[in-house]
Design a protein around this motif. Structure first.
Motif, short mmCIF file in Angstrom:
data_model
loop_
_atom_site.label_atom_id
_atom_site.label_comp_id
_atom_site.label_asym_id
_atom_site.label_seq_id
_atom_site.Cartn_x
_atom_site.Cartn_y
_atom_site.Cartn_z
N LEU A 163 1.22 -1.07 0.06
CA LEU A 163 -0.36 0.42 0.50
C LEU A 163 0.93 1.47 -0.05
O LEU A 163 0.38 2.41 0.03
CB LEU A 163 -0.46 -0.25 1.43
CG LEU A 163 -2.22 1.05 1.07
CD1 LEU A 163 -2.75 0.59 -0.55
CD2 LEU A 163 -3.22 0.72 1.90
N LEU A 164 1.93 1.59 1.30
CA LEU A 164 2.94 2.58 0.63
C LEU A 164 3.63 2.56 -0.27
O LEU A 164 3.10 4.18 -0.88
CB LEU A 164 4.55 1.83 1.70
CG LEU A 164 5.03 2.85 2.06
CD1 LEU A 164 4.46 4.45 2.63
CD2 LEU A 164 6.02 2.50 2.56
N GLU A 165 4.09 1.83 -1.26
CA GLU A 165 4.71 2.20 -2.93
C GLU A 165 3.32 2.36 -3.82
O GLU A 165 3.36 3.39 -4.25
CB GLU A 165 4.73 0.48 -3.31
CG GLU A 165 5.98 -0.02 -2.24
CD GLU A 165 7.52 1.51 -2.67
OE1 GLU A 165 7.79 1.96 -4.25
OE2 GLU A 165 7.52 1.67 -1.33
N GLU A 166 2.16 1.55 -3.37
CA GLU A 166 0.93 2.19 -4.18
C GLU A 166 0.44 3.73 -3.93
O GLU A 166 0.11 4.76 -5.55
CB GLU A 166 -0.26 1.18 -3.73
CG GLU A 166 -0.59 0.06 -4.67
CD GLU A 166 -1.34 -0.36 -4.75
OE1 GLU A 166 -2.93 -0.29 -3.82
OE2 GLU A 166 -2.01 -2.44 -4.41
N HIS A 167 0.94 4.25 -2.86
CA HIS A 167 0.03 5.89 -2.27
C HIS A 167 1.39 6.72 -3.14
O HIS A 167 0.89 7.80 -3.38
CB HIS A 167 0.65 6.11 -1.01
CG HIS A 167 -0.66 5.30 -0.38
ND1 HIS A 167 -1.66 5.76 -0.33
CD2 HIS A 167 -1.39 4.81 0.65
CE1 HIS A 167 -2.65 5.86 0.30
NE2 HIS A 167 -2.98 4.54 0.58
N GLU A 171 0.97 8.80 -6.14
CA GLU A 171 1.24 11.27 -5.71
C GLU A 171 2.47 11.11 -7.30
O GLU A 171 2.51 12.54 -7.23
CB GLU A 171 2.39 10.70 -4.26
CG GLU A 171 1.02 10.62 -3.16
CD GLU A 171 2.28 10.22 -1.31
OE1 GLU A 171 3.16 10.78 -2.09
OE2 GLU A 171 1.99 10.61 -0.55
N GLN A 172 3.07 10.34 -6.93
CA GLN A 172 4.43 10.99 -8.38
C GLN A 172 3.51 10.97 -9.46
O GLN A 172 3.76 11.83 -10.09
CB GLN A 172 5.11 9.38 -8.86
CG GLN A 172 5.59 9.54 -7.44
CD GLN A 172 7.61 8.64 -7.86
OE1 GLN A 172 7.04 7.56 -8.90
NE2 GLN A 172 8.07 8.34 -7.12
N LYS A 173 2.49 10.37 -9.27
CA LYS A 173 1.59 10.44 -10.96
C LYS A 173 0.50 11.86 -11.21
O LYS A 173 0.93 11.92 -11.77
CB LYS A 173 0.17 9.44 -11.26
CG LYS A 173 0.06 9.45 -12.33
CD LYS A 173 -1.31 7.98 -12.46
CE LYS A 173 -1.75 7.84 -14.33
NZ LYS A 173 -2.36 6.80 -13.93
N ALA A 174 0.30 12.27 -9.90
CA ALA A 174 -0.24 13.03 -9.05
C ALA A 174 0.26 14.68 -9.61
O ALA A 174 0.33 15.54 -10.57
CB ALA A 174 -1.47 13.10 -8.45
#
Length: 176
Positions: A163-167, A171-174
């Motif tokens: 989940l940490l990596e998904e977040h 964030e990087q995509k945003a």
């Protein structure tokens, strides 16, 4: 020589609770908060609690012993002797190596402690704060969404970092 801060804090908090003392945050306690006689007795009980916790997830052959079952010894494979004539020949396909033996023992449950994050203009969401093999405190359980339990500690750690990596990816995509 080394101790996990969360284990130490949990042990001190448990020892204080057993002594009937309140402990809002065991990470912020100092010896100045107690009389000398109380500190000695409290720390002795905290060490006993920490050792009990460590023994519950250790094997009998580990330092200090434990109650988890011992893994069976696997016989070591003997190296094959090669002839000088075979050195020039192409290497033969070797048999696949067997998978390592999985430990058979009690499953230690795990918990992920989450916190509510709200950064305007986005909607509030739950973010993983920490993971632990120790049952969460009653205060944390006041909000059922703040604690996620898993049947094994290994699964708890896997889910926490997934989940940490998904977040991070979101964030990087945003940002781009």
């Amino acid at each position: 020589p080394f101790a996990d801060p969360a284990l130490c804090a949990n042990s001190v908090a448990s020892a204080m609770a057993a002594a009937g003392l309140e402990c809002a945050n065991p990470f912020k306690l100092t010896v100045d908060d107690f009389a000398f006689e109380d500190v000695v007795e409290l720390l002795q009980r905290a060490v006993e609690v920490a050792l009990e916790t460590l023994r519950s997830v250790s094997r009998p052959c580990d330092v200090g012993g434990g109650s988890m079952p011992v893994l069976e010894d696997r016989p070591e494979e003997e190296p094959e002797e090669e002839d000088d004539a075979e050195e020039d020949a192409p290497p033969a396909e070797s048999a696949p190596k067997p998978k390592p033996q999985e430990a058979v023992g009690p499953k230690v449950p795990g918990w992920v402690i989450r916190r509510r994050v709200h950064v305007p203009p986005t909607e509030p969401y739950w973010a993983n704060d920490e993971f632990t093999p120790l049952p969460p405190k009653e205060a944390t359980m006041a909000q059922p969404e703040a604690v996620v339990s898993y049947p094994t500690f290994h699964q708890c750690v896997d889910e926490f970092y997934t989940l940490l990596e998904e977040h991070k990816a979101v964030e990087q995509k945003a940002q781009h």
